[in-house]
Write a protein that holds these residues in place. Structure first.
Motif, PDB file in Angstrom:
ATOM      1  N   GLY A 127       0.889  -1.213   0.226  1.00 59.03           N
ATOM      2  CA  GLY A 127      -0.047  -0.112  -0.105  1.00 59.03           C
ATOM      3  C   GLY A 127       0.947   1.312   0.087  1.00 59.03           C
ATOM      4  O   GLY A 127       2.280   1.133  -0.010  1.00 59.03           O
ATOM      5  N   GLY A 128       0.460   2.383  -0.238  1.00 58.10           N
ATOM      6  CA  GLY A 128       0.903   4.498  -0.329  1.00 58.10           C
ATOM      7  C   GLY A 128       1.397   4.156   1.633  1.00 58.10           C
ATOM      8  O   GLY A 128       0.897   4.004   2.531  1.00 58.10           O
ATOM      9  N   ALA A 129       2.534   5.502   1.427  1.00 54.24           N
ATOM     10  CA  ALA A 129       2.656   5.812   2.447  1.00 54.24           C
ATOM     11  C   ALA A 129       1.388   6.354   3.851  1.00 54.24           C
ATOM     12  O   ALA A 129       2.145   6.596   4.906  1.00 54.24           O
ATOM     13  N   ASP A 130       0.793   6.951   2.465  1.00 53.41           N
ATOM     14  CA  ASP A 130      -0.159   7.359   3.451  1.00 53.41           C
ATOM     15  C   ASP A 130      -1.299   6.932   3.642  1.00 53.41           C
ATOM     16  O   ASP A 130      -2.842   6.930   4.620  1.00 53.41           O
ATOM     17  N   ALA A 131      -1.415   5.241   3.697  1.00 51.89           N
ATOM     18  CA  ALA A 131      -2.670   4.252   4.258  1.00 51.89           C
ATOM     19  C   ALA A 131      -2.601   4.844   5.597  1.00 51.89           C
ATOM     20  O   ALA A 131      -1.956   4.493   6.199  1.00 51.89           O
ATOM     21  N   GLY A 132      -4.128   4.563   6.056  1.00 50.52           N
ATOM     22  CA  GLY A 132      -4.624   4.198   7.828  1.00 50.52           C
ATOM     23  C   GLY A 132      -3.623   2.894   7.999  1.00 50.52           C
ATOM     24  O   GLY A 132      -3.778   2.846   8.766  1.00 50.52           O
ATOM     25  N   PHE A 133      -3.758   2.020   7.199  1.00 52.26           N
ATOM     26  CA  PHE A 133      -3.173   0.323   7.284  1.00 52.26           C
ATOM     27  C   PHE A 133      -2.483   0.164   6.506  1.00 52.26           C
ATOM     28  O   PHE A 133      -2.987   0.095   5.752  1.00 52.26           O
ATOM     29  N   ARG A 134      -1.052  -0.991   7.395  1.00 49.75           N
ATOM     30  CA  ARG A 134      -1.107  -1.192   5.326  1.00 49.75           C
ATOM     31  C   ARG A 134      -0.364  -3.375   6.127  1.00 49.75           C
ATOM     32  O   ARG A 134       0.321  -2.847   6.982  1.00 49.75           O
ATOM     33  N   PRO A 135      -0.255  -4.195   5.511  1.00 50.73           N
ATOM     34  CA  PRO A 135       0.274  -4.967   5.512  1.00 50.73           C
ATOM     35  C   PRO A 135       1.712  -4.882   5.077  1.00 50.73           C
ATOM     36  O   PRO A 135       2.097  -4.406   4.621  1.00 50.73           O
ATOM     37  N   PHE A 136       2.509  -5.990   5.948  1.00 49.34           N
ATOM     38  CA  PHE A 136       3.629  -6.194   5.986  1.00 49.34           C
ATOM     39  C   PHE A 136       4.120  -7.392   6.440  1.00 49.34           C
ATOM     40  O   PHE A 136       3.253  -8.797   6.273  1.00 49.34           O
ATOM     41  N   ILE A 137       5.186  -8.253   5.265  1.00 51.51           N
ATOM     42  CA  ILE A 137       5.715  -9.341   5.517  1.00 51.51           C
ATOM     43  C   ILE A 137       7.206  -9.138   5.331  1.00 51.51           C
ATOM     44  O   ILE A 137       7.949  -8.070   4.909  1.00 51.51           O
ATOM     45  N   GLY A 138       8.026 -10.040   6.016  1.00 54.55           N
ATOM     46  CA  GLY A 138       9.036 -10.086   5.547  1.00 54.55           C
ATOM     47  C   GLY A 138       9.982 -11.100   6.207  1.00 54.55           C
ATOM     48  O   GLY A 138       9.665 -12.785   6.256  1.00 54.55           O
ATOM     49  N   LEU A 139      12.120 -11.249   5.920  1.00 54.48           N
ATOM     50  CA  LEU A 139      12.204 -12.441   6.313  1.00 54.48           C
ATOM     51  C   LEU A 139      13.206 -11.822   7.392  1.00 54.48           C
ATOM     52  O   LEU A 139      14.433 -10.654   7.307  1.00 54.48           O
ATOM     53  N   GLY A 140      14.288 -13.156   8.570  1.00 58.03           N
ATOM     54  CA  GLY A 140      15.476 -12.318   9.130  1.00 58.03           C
ATOM     55  C   GLY A 140      16.199 -13.267   8.989  1.00 58.03           C
ATOM     56  O   GLY A 140      16.148 -14.013   9.322  1.00 58.03           O
ATOM     57  N   ALA A 141      16.969 -12.767   9.489  1.00 61.49           N
ATOM     58  CA  ALA A 141      18.958 -13.616  10.155  1.00 61.49           C
ATOM     59  C   ALA A 141      19.076 -13.362  10.521  1.00 61.49           C
ATOM     60  O   ALA A 141      19.575 -12.162  10.735  1.00 61.49           O
ATOM     61  N   GLY A 142      19.811 -13.524  11.776  1.00 61.47           N
ATOM     62  CA  GLY A 142      20.796 -13.418  13.338  1.00 61.47           C
ATOM     63  C   GLY A 142      21.013 -14.770  13.614  1.00 61.47           C
ATOM     64  O   GLY A 142      21.786 -15.667  13.621  1.00 61.47           O
ATOM     65  N   ILE A 143      21.343 -14.455  15.288  1.00 59.63           N
ATOM     66  CA  ILE A 143      21.739 -15.231  16.112  1.00 59.63           C
ATOM     67  C   ILE A 143      20.822 -15.327  16.946  1.00 59.63           C
ATOM     68  O   ILE A 143      19.730 -14.457  17.351  1.00 59.63           O
ATOM     69  N   ASN A 144      21.129 -16.785  17.688  1.00 60.33           N
ATOM     70  CA  ASN A 144      19.706 -17.187  18.720  1.00 60.33           C
ATOM     71  C   ASN A 144      20.362 -17.385  19.573  1.00 60.33           C
ATOM     72  O   ASN A 144      20.949 -18.769  19.729  1.00 60.33           O
ATOM     73  N   ARG A 145      20.542 -16.976  20.552  1.00 61.19           N
ATOM     74  CA  ARG A 145      21.127 -18.030  22.169  1.00 61.19           C
ATOM     75  C   ARG A 145      20.055 -18.708  23.090  1.00 61.19           C
ATOM     76  O   ARG A 145      19.553 -17.905  23.470  1.00 61.19           O
ATOM     77  N   VAL A 146      20.290 -19.410  22.804  1.00 62.84           N
ATOM     78  CA  VAL A 146      19.485 -20.488  24.097  1.00 62.84           C
ATOM     79  C   VAL A 146      20.071 -21.101  24.787  1.00 62.84           C
ATOM     80  O   VAL A 146      21.044 -21.988  24.997  1.00 62.84           O
ATOM     81  N   ASN A 147      19.238 -20.429  26.192  1.00 62.86           N
ATOM     82  CA  ASN A 147      20.366 -21.037  27.752  1.00 62.86           C
ATOM     83  C   ASN A 147      19.381 -21.862  28.094  1.00 62.86           C
ATOM     84  O   ASN A 147      18.091 -22.075  28.350  1.00 62.86           O
TER      85      ASN A 147
END
Length: 229
Positions: A127-147
């Motif tokens: 959608g446009g930058a001036d929309a009242g609400f906007r759906p979004f999707i994404g992907l991420g990568a990084g580090i996970n520390r599990v104790n």
């Protein structure tokens, strides 16, 4: 129970977010955000203890991002996901008892599994930058520390004390999707679902080293503020 908790968290977050109003165009540039919500972890290993049943719990995140077009932004996300151990299973049956004076007394083991993650997310806003609400999707990568931290007795032919006080740092990936509700030109409420996954390992006393996988589903409500001109 886990599905019910996720539905309730989503419904509550959605009700709050729908109170947000329309906005003028969101500026490009830096932004910051904080998120809180509920998460549902799942831990599996490749040896005699095949599953670590961890309670659902709260999740908290902090984000620093940069919007470089009206539809694309990148962010650094730090998250913390605690969780008490409910039960450990081996071949589908309870494998660990609470450490008591009697080896035949089995209760919930004492301990927890905590995840602390640092991710880089690439996000596309529809959608446009001036929309009242906007759906979004994404992907991420990084580090996970599990104790991993627990103590108890293996419920077998004889009682064997088992201790795990260990952590691992492994590469992690996540997928996310949600809705952003505008609160003026610079403010937004983000309703976000995240799926995080990483490998993990821990030493468990006389049973040696365990390798496994940490998976997590979460729903959060976040406040985001744009610093751009």
């Amino acid at each position: 129970m886990r599905v019910k908790s996720l539905i309730l968290a989503s419904s509550a977050a959605g009700a709050l977010a729908l109170s947000a109003g329309a906005a003028s165009a969101e500026p490009n540039g830096w932004y910051g955000a904080i998120d809180a919500g509920w998460h549902m972890p799942n831990v599996e290993t490749n040896r005699s203890i095949d599953e670590v049943d961890v309670d659902d719990d709260w999740v908290g995140l902090a984000r620093l991002g940069y919007r470089f077009t009206p539809n694309w932004r990148v962010e650094i996300e730090a998250g913390h996901r605690p969780g008490s151990i409910r039960e450990l299973t081996a071949s589908g049956v309870p494998a660990l008892c609470h450490l008591t004076s009697s080896a035949t007394t089995c209760m919930s083991p004492d301990g927890d599994v905590k995840s602390t993650s640092l991710m880089v997310n690439m996000i596309h806003d529809f959608g446009g930058a001036d929309a009242g609400f906007r759906p979004f999707i994404g992907l991420g990568a990084g580090i996970n520390r599990v104790n991993t931290d627990f103590v108890g007795l293996v419920a077998a032919n004889r009682a064997v004390r088992i201790d795990a006080h260990d952590h691992s740092n492994r590469l992690a990936a996540q997928a996310l999707a949600g809705l952003a509700f505008a609160m003026g030109e610079r403010g937004h409420i983000d309703l976000t679902y995240r799926y995080l996954i990483s490998n993990m390992e821990f030493e468990a006393g006389s049973l040696g080293e365990f390798e496994g996988r940490y998976e997590d589903h979460s729903v959060t409500l976040g406040l985001r503020y744009a610093f751009g001109a």
